[in-house]
Design a protein around this motif. Sequence first.
Motif, PDB file in Angstrom:
ATOM      1  N   LEU A  33       0.837  -1.190   0.000  1.00 33.94           N
ATOM      2  CA  LEU A  33       0.000   0.000   0.000  1.00 33.94           C
ATOM      3  C   LEU A  33       0.876   1.244   0.000  1.00 33.94           C
ATOM      4  O   LEU A  33       1.999   1.230   0.483  1.00 33.94           O
ATOM      5  CB  LEU A  33      -0.911   0.032   1.229  1.00 33.94           C
ATOM      6  CG  LEU A  33      -1.923  -1.104   1.399  1.00 33.94           C
ATOM      7  CD1 LEU A  33      -2.712  -0.893   2.681  1.00 33.94           C
ATOM      8  CD2 LEU A  33      -2.860  -1.174   0.196  1.00 33.94           C
ATOM      9  N   THR A  34       0.353   2.341  -0.532  1.00 33.03           N
ATOM     10  CA  THR A  34       1.059   3.604  -0.366  1.00 33.03           C
ATOM     11  C   THR A  34       0.972   4.014   1.104  1.00 33.03           C
ATOM     12  O   THR A  34       0.107   3.533   1.848  1.00 33.03           O
ATOM     13  CB  THR A  34       0.470   4.702  -1.251  1.00 33.03           C
ATOM     14  OG1 THR A  34      -0.904   4.911  -0.879  1.00 33.03           O
ATOM     15  CG2 THR A  34       0.569   4.325  -2.727  1.00 33.03           C
ATOM     16  N   ILE A  35       1.872   4.917   1.504  1.00 32.24           N
ATOM     17  CA  ILE A  35       1.891   5.338   2.899  1.00 32.24           C
ATOM     18  C   ILE A  35       0.543   5.917   3.317  1.00 32.24           C
ATOM     19  O   ILE A  35       0.026   5.594   4.399  1.00 32.24           O
ATOM     20  CB  ILE A  35       3.011   6.374   3.137  1.00 32.24           C
ATOM     21  CG1 ILE A  35       4.393   5.731   2.977  1.00 32.24           C
ATOM     22  CG2 ILE A  35       2.875   7.014   4.503  1.00 32.24           C
ATOM     23  CD1 ILE A  35       4.784   4.778   4.065  1.00 32.24           C
ATOM     24  N   ASP A  36      -0.052   6.756   2.479  1.00 34.79           N
ATOM     25  CA  ASP A  36      -1.327   7.343   2.886  1.00 34.79           C
ATOM     26  C   ASP A  36      -2.437   6.302   2.968  1.00 34.79           C
ATOM     27  O   ASP A  36      -3.273   6.337   3.879  1.00 34.79           O
ATOM     28  CB  ASP A  36      -1.719   8.518   1.987  1.00 34.79           C
ATOM     29  CG  ASP A  36      -1.862   8.150   0.532  1.00 34.79           C
ATOM     30  OD1 ASP A  36      -1.377   7.082   0.124  1.00 34.79           O
ATOM     31  OD2 ASP A  36      -2.461   8.950  -0.220  1.00 34.79           O
ATOM     32  N   GLU A  37      -2.452   5.327   2.046  1.00 35.22           N
ATOM     33  CA  GLU A  37      -3.444   4.258   2.109  1.00 35.22           C
ATOM     34  C   GLU A  37      -3.276   3.435   3.380  1.00 35.22           C
ATOM     35  O   GLU A  37      -4.261   3.072   4.051  1.00 35.22           O
ATOM     36  CB  GLU A  37      -3.317   3.348   0.900  1.00 35.22           C
ATOM     37  CG  GLU A  37      -3.733   3.971  -0.414  1.00 35.22           C
ATOM     38  CD  GLU A  37      -3.387   3.101  -1.609  1.00 35.22           C
ATOM     39  OE1 GLU A  37      -4.002   3.290  -2.675  1.00 35.22           O
ATOM     40  OE2 GLU A  37      -2.492   2.214  -1.483  1.00 35.22           O
ATOM     41  N   ALA A  38      -2.025   3.098   3.720  1.00 37.20           N
ATOM     42  CA  ALA A  38      -1.758   2.250   4.884  1.00 37.20           C
ATOM     43  C   ALA A  38      -2.102   2.965   6.185  1.00 37.20           C
ATOM     44  O   ALA A  38      -2.689   2.365   7.103  1.00 37.20           O
ATOM     45  CB  ALA A  38      -0.293   1.821   4.882  1.00 37.20           C
ATOM     46  N   VAL A  39      -1.760   4.251   6.271  1.00 38.57           N
ATOM     47  CA  VAL A  39      -2.110   5.006   7.475  1.00 38.57           C
ATOM     48  C   VAL A  39      -3.624   5.176   7.577  1.00 38.57           C
ATOM     49  O   VAL A  39      -4.205   5.039   8.657  1.00 38.57           O
ATOM     50  CB  VAL A  39      -1.395   6.368   7.482  1.00 38.57           C
ATOM     51  CG1 VAL A  39      -1.941   7.256   8.602  1.00 38.57           C
ATOM     52  CG2 VAL A  39       0.113   6.177   7.647  1.00 38.57           C
ATOM     53  N   ALA A  40      -4.288   5.448   6.454  1.00 41.46           N
ATOM     54  CA  ALA A  40      -5.740   5.593   6.467  1.00 41.46           C
ATOM     55  C   ALA A  40      -6.411   4.323   6.983  1.00 41.46           C
ATOM     56  O   ALA A  40      -7.374   4.390   7.758  1.00 41.46           O
ATOM     57  CB  ALA A  40      -6.248   5.931   5.067  1.00 41.46           C
ATOM     58  N   ALA A  41      -5.900   3.163   6.584  1.00 44.16           N
ATOM     59  CA  ALA A  41      -6.471   1.892   7.049  1.00 44.16           C
ATOM     60  C   ALA A  41      -6.304   1.745   8.554  1.00 44.16           C
ATOM     61  O   ALA A  41      -7.234   1.316   9.258  1.00 44.16           O
ATOM     62  CB  ALA A  41      -5.817   0.723   6.315  1.00 44.16           C
TER      63      ALA A  41
END
Length: 285
Positions: A33-41
């Motif tokens: 995942l991109t960093i923003d996708e992973a943090v959002a999850a």
Amino acid sequence: MRRIDHPGPAAADRHAAVPGAAVPLRFVLTPGLTIDEAVAAGMREAGCIGGFVEFRGGRCEPFRYVMPAASSDPRYVAWYSDTFEPAGPVDVTRACAIVGVRDGKTFLHCHGIWNTAEGQRMGHMLAPFSTVAEPIVVTGIGFRDATFEAMPDPETNFTLFEPVRHARAGSPEAGVRVLLAKVRPNQDISLAIEDICFRQGIARANIYGIGSLNGVRFVDGTRVDSYATEVLIHAGHYDNENRQGRARLTLDVVDMDGVISSGEIVRGDNPVCVTFELVIETVER
């Protein structure tokens, strides 16, 4: 103290703060995942809509970042460098991100230090274009009833995070002693933190956050003369012992030439350049 003149009208209120219901955060970023996708999850799983997260170690590939730079556009006093795209994996030494919302989606404002094949670098991570290469543990402070929301800022012409509170059933009363805060240009960052804590009745606090300063003056006499910098708080504390509130900040800083500096800063001589976003966590005596 140094001053920088932005093109738009200066806001009357030079800092803002809202309380939030704080949740300790610890989750793992999923590879691929991109960093923003992973943090959002991770934020969704914790039931949080905003907050602060910290990376201590972790590998990304690909990885993209920018540094502070002069602006050729008179609408802005400073801008960003061209995008750096290091070859191969990048190991994050330490990075801090303010997590909020932009255009209805989770958005990260992230500064950090990382090791590339060319050596150690520091800057502004482009989270949508940087991918998690291995599981990365992040920790931080999340909020279920408050966040940072990206809004047009007339003073600077940037779209910047503003702390906002979202009322929810069962949320604590206003006055919760954990704050989301933002400091505007030309305010000394230490004095602004002291004023925020004084107004909110906070006696002791840990200070987290990132932003930009117009030059930096360290207590050991060293200095950064670049009028635009990227900054992250390495260690931050506030204490009003003997009713004399004092903030002490140790910062990591990168200037427009890519030079990295670190150390405790002088109180009263470190003005914000564009913005500084903070999470202020009360500490019981």
